[in-house]
Design a protein around this motif. Structure first.
Motif, PDB file in Angstrom:
ATOM      1  N   PHE A 248     130.018 137.904  99.008  1.00  0.00           N
ATOM      2  CA  PHE A 248     130.508 136.717  99.717  1.00  0.00           C
ATOM      3  C   PHE A 248     129.552 135.532  99.610  1.00  0.00           C
ATOM      4  CE2 PHE A 248     127.962 139.204 102.623  1.00  0.00           C
ATOM      5  CZ  PHE A 248     127.098 138.252 103.114  1.00  0.00           C
ATOM      6  N   GLU A 249     128.349 135.726  99.104  1.00  0.00           N
ATOM      7  CA  GLU A 249     127.346 134.663  99.079  1.00  0.00           C
ATOM      8  C   GLU A 249     127.673 133.658  97.970  1.00  0.00           C
ATOM      9  OE1 GLU A 249     124.731 133.599 100.928  1.00  0.00           O
ATOM     10  OE2 GLU A 249     124.727 131.997  99.451  1.00  0.00           O
ATOM     11  N   PRO A 250     127.897 132.403  98.322  1.00  0.00           N
ATOM     12  CA  PRO A 250     128.352 131.459  97.299  1.00  0.00           C
ATOM     13  C   PRO A 250     127.258 130.701  96.545  1.00  0.00           C
ATOM     14  CG  PRO A 250     128.571 130.461  99.459  1.00  0.00           C
ATOM     15  CD  PRO A 250     127.957 131.832  99.666  1.00  0.00           C
TER      16      PRO A 250
ATOM     17  N   ARG B  36     123.379 109.939 100.482  1.00  0.00           N
ATOM     18  CA  ARG B  36     123.865 110.523  99.249  1.00  0.00           C
ATOM     19  C   ARG B  36     124.808 109.581  98.525  1.00  0.00           C
ATOM     20  NH1 ARG B  36     123.847 116.313  98.384  1.00  0.00           N
ATOM     21  NH2 ARG B  36     122.625 117.003 100.147  1.00  0.00           N
TER      22      ARG B  36
ATOM     23  N   TRP C 139     128.773 128.352 119.789  1.00  0.00           N
ATOM     24  CA  TRP C 139     128.318 127.365 118.826  1.00  0.00           C
ATOM     25  C   TRP C 139     128.591 127.874 117.425  1.00  0.00           C
ATOM     26  CZ3 TRP C 139     124.763 127.103 114.829  1.00  0.00           C
ATOM     27  CH2 TRP C 139     124.243 125.840 114.522  1.00  0.00           C
ATOM     28  N   ARG C 192     131.938 137.029 116.464  1.00  0.00           N
ATOM     29  CA  ARG C 192     130.480 136.942 116.292  1.00  0.00           C
ATOM     30  C   ARG C 192     129.738 137.833 117.285  1.00  0.00           C
ATOM     31  NH1 ARG C 192     131.917 131.859 115.581  1.00  0.00           N
ATOM     32  NH2 ARG C 192     131.328 130.840 113.626  1.00  0.00           N
ATOM     33  N   ARG C 246     135.348 139.271 105.978  1.00  0.00           N
ATOM     34  CA  ARG C 246     134.751 138.428 104.951  1.00  0.00           C
ATOM     35  C   ARG C 246     134.812 139.134 103.594  1.00  0.00           C
ATOM     36  NH1 ARG C 246     129.633 135.057 106.419  1.00  0.00           N
ATOM     37  NH2 ARG C 246     131.265 133.564 106.881  1.00  0.00           N
TER      38      ARG C 246
ATOM     39  N   THR D  67     124.589 118.991 103.376  1.00  0.00           N
ATOM     40  CA  THR D  67     124.353 120.255 104.053  1.00  0.00           C
ATOM     41  C   THR D  67     124.471 120.049 105.560  1.00  0.00           C
ATOM     42  OG1 THR D  67     122.008 119.744 104.080  1.00  0.00           O
ATOM     43  CG2 THR D  67     122.805 121.141 102.296  1.00  0.00           C
ATOM     44  N   GLN D 195     123.889 135.215 115.183  1.00  0.00           N
ATOM     45  CA  GLN D 195     124.749 134.170 115.750  1.00  0.00           C
ATOM     46  C   GLN D 195     125.008 134.398 117.236  1.00  0.00           C
ATOM     47  OE1 GLN D 195     128.036 134.071 112.863  1.00  0.00           O
ATOM     48  NE2 GLN D 195     127.179 132.150 112.126  1.00  0.00           N
ATOM     49  N   ALA D 218     125.988 137.306 106.595  1.00  0.00           N
ATOM     50  CA  ALA D 218     125.813 135.860 106.734  1.00  0.00           C
ATOM     51  C   ALA D 218     125.499 135.220 105.391  1.00  0.00           C
ATOM     52  CB  ALA D 218     124.697 135.567 107.725  1.00  0.00           C
ATOM     53  N   THR D 219     126.152 134.115 105.113  1.00  0.00           N
ATOM     54  CA  THR D 219     125.765 133.332 103.948  1.00  0.00           C
ATOM     55  C   THR D 219     124.402 132.693 104.227  1.00  0.00           C
ATOM     56  OG1 THR D 219     126.776 131.338 104.813  1.00  0.00           O
ATOM     57  CG2 THR D 219     128.170 132.734 103.438  1.00  0.00           C
ATOM     58  N   ILE D 220     123.773 132.268 103.176  1.00  0.00           N
ATOM     59  CA  ILE D 220     122.486 131.584 103.339  1.00  0.00           C
ATOM     60  C   ILE D 220     122.681 130.331 104.187  1.00  0.00           C
ATOM     61  CG2 ILE D 220     120.753 130.274 102.047  1.00  0.00           C
ATOM     62  CD1 ILE D 220     120.943 132.455  99.868  1.00  0.00           C
ATOM     63  N   GLU D 222     124.853 129.849 106.632  1.00  0.00           N
ATOM     64  CA  GLU D 222     124.978 130.231 108.049  1.00  0.00           C
ATOM     65  C   GLU D 222     123.625 130.619 108.637  1.00  0.00           C
ATOM     66  OE1 GLU D 222     129.537 132.036 107.860  1.00  0.00           O
ATOM     67  OE2 GLU D 222     127.822 133.322 107.470  1.00  0.00           O
ATOM     68  N   MET D 225     121.778 127.573 109.317  1.00  0.00           N
ATOM     69  CA  MET D 225     122.333 126.895 110.489  1.00  0.00           C
ATOM     70  C   MET D 225     121.874 127.565 111.782  1.00  0.00           C
ATOM     71  SD  MET D 225     126.064 125.933 109.058  1.00  0.00           S
ATOM     72  CE  MET D 225     126.754 125.317 110.619  1.00  0.00           C
ATOM     73  N   ALA D 226     121.697 128.863 111.754  1.00  0.00           N
ATOM     74  CA  ALA D 226     121.148 129.537 112.936  1.00  0.00           C
ATOM     75  C   ALA D 226     119.709 129.077 113.168  1.00  0.00           C
ATOM     76  CB  ALA D 226     121.214 131.060 112.763  1.00  0.00           C
ATOM     77  N   TYR D 229     119.786 125.698 114.661  1.00  0.00           N
ATOM     78  CA  TYR D 229     120.108 125.756 116.101  1.00  0.00           C
ATOM     79  C   TYR D 229     118.833 125.951 116.924  1.00  0.00           C
ATOM     80  CZ  TYR D 229     122.518 127.256 120.366  1.00  0.00           C
ATOM     81  OH  TYR D 229     122.976 127.372 121.659  1.00  0.00           O
ATOM     82  N   GLN D 232     116.746 122.715 116.669  1.00  0.00           N
ATOM     83  CA  GLN D 232     117.277 121.621 117.499  1.00  0.00           C
ATOM     84  C   GLN D 232     116.845 121.766 118.957  1.00  0.00           C
ATOM     85  OE1 GLN D 232     121.473 121.884 116.873  1.00  0.00           O
ATOM     86  NE2 GLN D 232     121.467 120.522 115.099  1.00  0.00           N
TER      87      GLN D 232
END
Lengths: 355, 355, 355, 355
Positions: A248-250, B36, C139, C192, C246, D67, D195, D218-220, D222, D225-226, D229, D232
């Motif tokens: 699943f990793e794009p 960008r 989130w 999640r 997924r 991104t 998550q 998890a994708t890279i 995601e 993004m964690a 989070y 932030q």
């Protein structure tokens, strides 16, 4: 094999399974648990499969505990094998196996005699002992360059002769195998064709060593079964090539399954090499991955190199050029000996300056 | 195509991209953002691909926004197509398309004349209008039954003639296609061979309608590109067949991608049918999944049936037999009309009692 | 449990395994094959796991043959369960189980009292018997609308009271569960959080029925083990919700695993519903998938509806509005009775015209 | 952002999109192609998302080109970061970043004071500079050892003090974070909780450095993004940890995504380490994978070690013991310097003989 009976299976159902197994010449050993009964089968697994035991009343599951491949299995042949490529037509013998770390390099596709000669020099200077280049390329979309075919094959052979490197190229159609085998020292079976059994038949019969890429969707067991298929047809000169699996990793076109190297080396005696170029699809990932491939204990690495990637007819973005090739050569010379592996004797780093 | 420049790309790098695109006869429209810059390209996508724009300095990404297939795309041919199978050798014409719900049924493999005749009767009684049976079966392990080959093909044709059902069978080797096309009304390309381009060439040239199974790890786009490949070779009589994709879920051999049906119908004008038998691998899942296949709006369903699954030489655990076939027939007759689809005219439920 | 010995395992190694099992109070039955010996264990599986048998010399594999869940297993409780939601605070009792087909509908998020009241009317008119709306939303990126929290909860409860529909909303943080349970009739655990055990503890102790979504990466076994965890804490009022897994297929955000419905119904007695909205992410896929969900035999369906999707604060592109909701209502009323399921008594199709 | 119009989109539809974007304060640049029109948007992406452009008539697709993370992105902070752990309570400061190769080692779970003391000695002798051990362990099934909780935490801290190693342990519940942060020098967020935003909130506020494991599916993006989070919320002391992703390959519990290391290092300035133990699940794979982890350029490695794996309460089969730990120590000392990385100063190989 193990037959797991469903929780409520009756004694008669257990007996029926035992009877069917015995009728087929096997033995059955019963373990009766509080909530489940399991039956261990001893005998010829192939025959047991024909019994359709899973269909019998009261049977919950049938679990196979042996591997479905034999000739390529390390259980049966504990020593790891070395495959010899070349040795005819004036080209040297190259060994791929546990004592060596073999660099196989070349362009995605043979584009012209000049291009392949220049690339062969680049590859050799980096320590490559096998030259790889696409000539009969499989279609992947209408805009894919499909290769020069026979004329490309002649150019590849000429470049191999000029540099003293045995050559490897892909055969994507069973009907091309004879022509390819006349010129090439090793035949590559591509990832899309790992289960193209007509093609596997043909390469097995060619008598040439085979570089068998793992299908992008293939489990390690399926990959070893494809090798078994070739081996059963009398050709055990097989080198396995991991090139990434689909996940699943794009961020990468495929996820390089680095664990496949030690896993395959535990399960099979065949040599295993890795192609980090097509898994990563990005030049800046190829070098770190190539280092990982050496360190994990692979028997070799397959790298796309090109004298001028910007003009390449295919896969330019992932091919290494001059400076990167020097870095690769240096990484191999420093890391491979730490893993007790011989590499090509490159006395000086001859890689030409990038154009 | 859209070229996305890296955050720090210079004006000169942007201009270089524009210049290269214009040189190739295209137009470039620039959107300068705070962080960008993106450049929209207008012109011939195939030419743009040859420019290796991704390799240019300052370029972060090149995004293709058009689909890589045309002939099978619904954008270009908005009406959904109907494929006609049969109509020669005294066998009736069968239509697969948006107005019908077609049941294609038969055994995993033709085992004997008696078996295929009996199965053909069973299939027809359930409302099948096409008879499917394996004759040249692909290898999947040494113990797989590989089919009866030509004699199986004759038996299948005989059973089709006896019941008035056109027949469909798989060709797994390009060299078998001619022989198969002489007897069969439709050629199946199996999931393992979805990207076997030698085979796709041969089935395209056979002139027969093609049943193109989705590869177990193929994206919908790759599947449609395989169909495009056949279409580009002059054969647009293609029926797509979803049969499950490989995922991490181990309870089924493949995960049936039911969403693929409406997705494909939106992207392509070709008919799409579903094979729930091989995706689920369990008879008790086949019936609920077949109902879902009808309800989702598929143009048909492919079901393994066998008069005596316990004795089947392959895939017995997932084939439907007598009573289940009656339930299937009833589900089709009740559900398909609610989706405004015609089904075979089965005046009475003729399915014979199970043996 | 079954212990598979390695091909070259010695008799002493086999004896050592047997001795260790007996010491732990279990029994061991040995099946000696030509190439392999397997040992069936009878006794307390949990104890056997503590023995670290896999680590013993000569052991190749340890295979578990029983399921790791009991309370939610259908082996132990063969009748399928019906979960009752509501019944307090003047709201009616709603049943989810094998005799019903339950429509759970509402907006992705509660945005205002007007919006939720209007949506509740829309949902009820379509035959929904449960109103769902997000209030404490997890989130997923900095730009996600995180919900109105407590005030949203009050609005949801008010809309439920006004329309006579029990309400369900997600709790994403264990510390919010008490507040949510005061207002809601059913607590949703999101995908999640399927393995957020602090949250599972809290919802289990709340005493309210739980709607447990399958994690996007979770096998069916892991999903049932999460349900088992809740059940072990004394709350068996669990409804499972499939919402897509997924995979490598990029056209949909997740691949709806439609086979999970009959698979779960075979393994567990708990009701199972499906959310096709979040799996497909596109309104034009929701309706065909909803039909498939009914036909496959699901106990219900969860649909995002919104009176004005274009203005929705989240997930607008996948919410159904007026006309589509009428089509959904009609599909449920026509298909569900064919599966022998009761639906809400919607005497006339009351769905208001779209704005 | 780029808006791709459908092939048949009208001029009015294009204008409507432009008008909506301008109304929101953005700019729109149009590229009109023969078959497609695309519109590049310039301005605030978050605002554009709220416009629901994808829902507008004539819009085929909306593609995000930037991104969704900023604080952890390397675009905004080009230098790679070094995270400092420890430095209080008499424990030394340990740096994780591009100049070091950090070994983090310890048992799957703290079982007793003796066990953790002995393991800490073993870890330190192998060159570990951080001691890791599970104390509050997440549930994965009823039979999982859930850790000693607070008393385990005290034992871990005592072992850290005795050996001079800062300690890291997992917090699996937001309510435990305060207690854990009092004793531990670094907080681990496990893969299942990547998550769990309540937990991320709590660890962010703890002020301690965070070891953030990648979710198994998890994708890279995601994963980053964690991290975003957490960042932030004011905590940028984050070390990412790759630990394998879920794929179809069954020989390993997860497929180690080795390419994630250079990919993350290109996208983010945060340090990234790798846990090969849990990805491979087999001791004989841990050593080759650890070598690959060093060679690929990771900033460190996380290894399970145990003085007596056969008696371990969890994950014994994959923990390294005496002899293997010596081999690991030697591999790090030989390979890491070749990558220009400092390692702990282990003057002599002190690893005690295995018991």
């Amino acid at each position: 094999m193990v037959v797991v009976m469903a929780p409520g299976a009756t004694e008669a159902q257990v007996e029926a399974v035992i009877a069917r197994v015995r009728q087929a010449g096997g033995e059955a050993f019963v373990s009766r648990g509080v909530s489940r009964t399991i039956i261990g089968l001893v005998g010829d697994v192939e025959q047991f499969r024909a019994l359709n035991l899973r269909r019998m009343a009261g049977v919950a599951e049938v679990i196979r505990v042996s591997t479905p491949y034999k000739l390529v299995s390390r259980h049966h042949f504990p020593s790891r094998s070395t495959v010899v490529v070349g040795g005819s037509g004036g080209r040297p013998e190259v060994r791929i196996g546990p004592e060596y770390f073999t660099l196989i390099a070349g362009p995605c596709a043979v584009e012209s005699l000049d291009q392949i000669l220049e690339t062969a020099e680049l590859a050799k200077a980096a320590g490559a002992t096998l030259l790889r280049g696409g000539t009969f390329r499989p279609w992947s979309s209408a805009e894919t360059f499909r290769g020069l075919g026979r004329s490309g094959l002649h150019m590849l052979a000429e470049a191999g002769a000029a540099t003293g490197l045995p050559v490897v190229t892909e055969a994507a159609d069973a009907r091309d195998v004879e022509a390819v085998a006349e010129q090439a020292d090793m035949l590559q079976v591509g990832a899309r064709n790992m289960q193209n059994f007509a093609l596997l038949d043909a390469v097995a019969q060619s008598g040439k060593p085979v570089l068998l890429k793992r299908g992008i969707q293939a489990t390690i067991e399926e990959w070893l079964m494809a090798a078994e298929y070739i081996a059963q047809r009398g050709n055990l000169n097989i080198v396995l090539c991991e090139r990434g699996i689909r996940t699943f990793e794009p961020t990468t076109p495929a996820t390089l399954d680095i664990s496949a190297v030690p896993t395959v080396q535990r399960l099979s005696h065949l040599p295993v090499v890795v192609d980090p170029t097509h898994a990563s699809g990005r030049r800046d990932l190829v070098l770190p991955l190539a280092r990982a491939v050496i360190a994990v204990g692979s028997d070799g690495v397959l790298i796309d190199v090109h004298p001028d990637p910007e003009s390449a007819l295919c896969d330019g973005p992932q091919a290494l050029a001059g400076a990167d090739v020097r870095v690769l050569a240096s990484a191999i010379r420093r890391l491979a000996p730490l893993l007790d592996r011989d590499t090509a004797d490159v006395t000086s780093v001859l890689v030409p300056e990038p154009r």
